[in-house]
Design a protein around this motif. Sequence first.
Motif, mmCIF file in Angstrom:
data_model
loop_
_atom_site.group_PDB
_atom_site.id
_atom_site.type_symbol
_atom_site.label_atom_id
_atom_site.label_comp_id
_atom_site.label_asym_id
_atom_site.label_seq_id
_atom_site.Cartn_x
_atom_site.Cartn_y
_atom_site.Cartn_z
ATOM 1 N N ASP A 186 -3.946 9.116 5.249
ATOM 2 C CA ASP A 186 -3.946 7.741 5.750
ATOM 3 C C ASP A 186 -3.506 7.683 7.212
ATOM 4 O O ASP A 186 -2.661 8.475 7.657
ATOM 5 C CB ASP A 186 -2.999 6.867 4.917
ATOM 6 C CG ASP A 186 -3.656 6.359 3.642
ATOM 7 O OD1 ASP A 186 -4.888 6.505 3.523
ATOM 8 O OD2 ASP A 186 -2.944 5.814 2.777
ATOM 9 N N HIS B 184 0.838 -1.202 0.000
ATOM 10 C CA HIS B 184 0.000 0.000 0.000
ATOM 11 C C HIS B 184 0.875 1.254 0.000
ATOM 12 O O HIS B 184 1.754 1.403 0.850
ATOM 13 C CB HIS B 184 -0.900 0.003 1.240
ATOM 14 C CG HIS B 184 -1.760 1.228 1.375
ATOM 15 N ND1 HIS B 184 -3.029 1.323 0.835
ATOM 16 C CD2 HIS B 184 -1.517 2.425 1.991
ATOM 17 C CE1 HIS B 184 -3.533 2.508 1.127
ATOM 18 N NE2 HIS B 184 -2.641 3.200 1.826
ATOM 19 N N VAL C 142 1.193 5.044 0.839
ATOM 20 C CA VAL C 142 0.515 5.909 1.796
ATOM 21 C C VAL C 142 0.092 7.220 1.153
ATOM 22 O O VAL C 142 0.889 7.889 0.490
ATOM 23 C CB VAL C 142 1.425 6.187 3.017
ATOM 24 C CG1 VAL C 142 0.747 7.159 3.974
ATOM 25 C CG2 VAL C 142 1.771 4.883 3.719
ATOM 26 N N LYS C 143 -1.170 7.571 1.368
ATOM 27 C CA LYS C 143 -1.710 8.847 0.908
ATOM 28 C C LYS C 143 -1.724 9.855 2.049
ATOM 29 O O LYS C 143 -1.476 9.503 3.200
ATOM 30 C CB LYS C 143 -3.118 8.644 0.335
ATOM 31 C CG LYS C 143 -3.159 7.714 -0.879
ATOM 32 C CD LYS C 143 -4.561 7.602 -1.455
ATOM 33 C CE LYS C 143 -5.483 6.776 -0.564
ATOM 34 N NZ LYS C 143 -5.065 5.373 -0.478
ATOM 35 N N THR D 60 -9.026 -0.967 6.144
ATOM 36 C CA THR D 60 -9.276 -1.149 4.707
ATOM 37 C C THR D 60 -9.022 -2.582 4.267
ATOM 38 O O THR D 60 -9.759 -3.142 3.443
ATOM 39 C CB THR D 60 -8.385 -0.186 3.901
ATOM 40 O OG1 THR D 60 -8.736 1.168 4.234
ATOM 41 C CG2 THR D 60 -8.569 -0.396 2.403
ATOM 42 N N ILE E 24 -5.616 2.120 7.359
ATOM 43 C CA ILE E 24 -5.041 1.123 6.453
ATOM 44 C C ILE E 24 -5.413 -0.280 6.915
ATOM 45 O O ILE E 24 -5.827 -1.132 6.116
ATOM 46 C CB ILE E 24 -3.512 1.293 6.369
ATOM 47 C CG1 ILE E 24 -3.159 2.646 5.734
ATOM 48 C CG2 ILE E 24 -2.880 0.155 5.569
ATOM 49 C CD1 ILE E 24 -1.694 2.998 5.810
#
Length: 457
Positions: free
Chosen positions: A39, A33, A35-36, A47, A44
């Motif tokens: 987040d 994943h 990271v945005k 999700t 996370i």
Amino acid sequence: MKAIGRYVLLLLLSLIIGVSTAFAQTNQWRTIHKVKKKDTIFGIANTYGLSIPELMEANPDMKKEGYMLKKGDYVFIPFEKPKESASAQTQGAMKQIFIRSDVRQRAVRVGVMLPLHDIDGDGKRMVEYYRGILMACDSLKRQGISVDIHAWNVSIDADVRQTLLEKGASECDIIFGPLYTRQVKALADFCTAYQIKLVIPFSINGDDVQHYSTVFQIYQSPTVQNEASLKAFMERFPGYHPVIVDCNDSTSTKGLFTLGLRQRLDAKGVKYNITNVNSTDENFAKAFSRKEPNVVILNTGRSPELNSVFAKLNALKAANPGIQISLYGYTEWLMYTKVYTELYHKYDTYIPTTTYYNSLSTSVQKLEQNFRRWFKTDMQYAIPRFAITGYDHAQFFLRGLHQHGAAFKGTKGESTYVPLQTPLKFKPAGDAGSGMQNAVFMLIHYKPNQTIEAVNY
């Protein structure tokens, strides 16, 4: 040609290695994943259907002291553990419902995550706060409310994420803590994941209460308190003549209040005067009205300057016996009550605050006596008293959980507990999904008839 051949061979080898590495990672991790910006570790994990400990085990760096999730980082997402049978899932779900939703039918499970040590002032104050919680639990037990309490020493340099992995942490219904801002986010993520109410009792920075629905923030920022104090002044003193006294205190932070007050008085068309504590008695007296009641405001909360102003007011009152004077102060003035109580009464003083320690209260005196009997020492001299604060916080929240269960929000009317020192009343801190912010504000009024009243807003 040989050089070119060697280059092609190395390129092929690197591609083979890269493919095999990617294949190995694909087998080891479900995915990776990226990271945005917004987040969080909890987000996370949620999700991908993981627990926070599962995600941290797959990403050991998350366990390191000072770890921060940053935009652009890569997080390994492990495969989910084998699913339980339908029967096992049902039993687990029933157990979870009992643990989280039926707190009214069992002991309230309490966690305390604060610096509980005697190394420095923070630790000693929090030990006293914790002792107040223990005394509240004893009181509640005698009223038929059972409590299971666990405490962890979370010092300033502790990694709270390690504490959260310890046995019993995820089973709490409510956690009191932390003391330090840097520990809030990890603890709020954890409490959100396990639907634990998180009570942040003391001053912190940041706006986490805006983003976590399980957070109850008791501390109010200076900006919030300043706004409440300005509003209370304007409501309390219509028809009064304000007199602002410059006390020449270069260290003062009260200019925020006096500037805001002047702006509001100007907007309302209310006339006021400004004088100086070092003015002659004659010039000082000119700032006061003989027709309207006066309300005096200082631009400092310090005791030496307050003492000088009292001397000026005494001289003014002696020369003008009929003059009416009230005083509007600051929370710090509650620290000086041993010295100035009589003068507070003489000048009809109002002190804005969110807590009030009343040493004359029989309930307060009884708790202080019990504290001395339990712990063989007196409470520390502080405003507010930390032990009484812990006692009030525990009484408020544990009674609320026992009566209302997980639905308890601490709003006005949900609690019938009468606080000894620390009233609480919560309202949503922001939009849907935000936590709850303490909204208590009051004026402690030292009346000329020698009585004291608390004016609640």
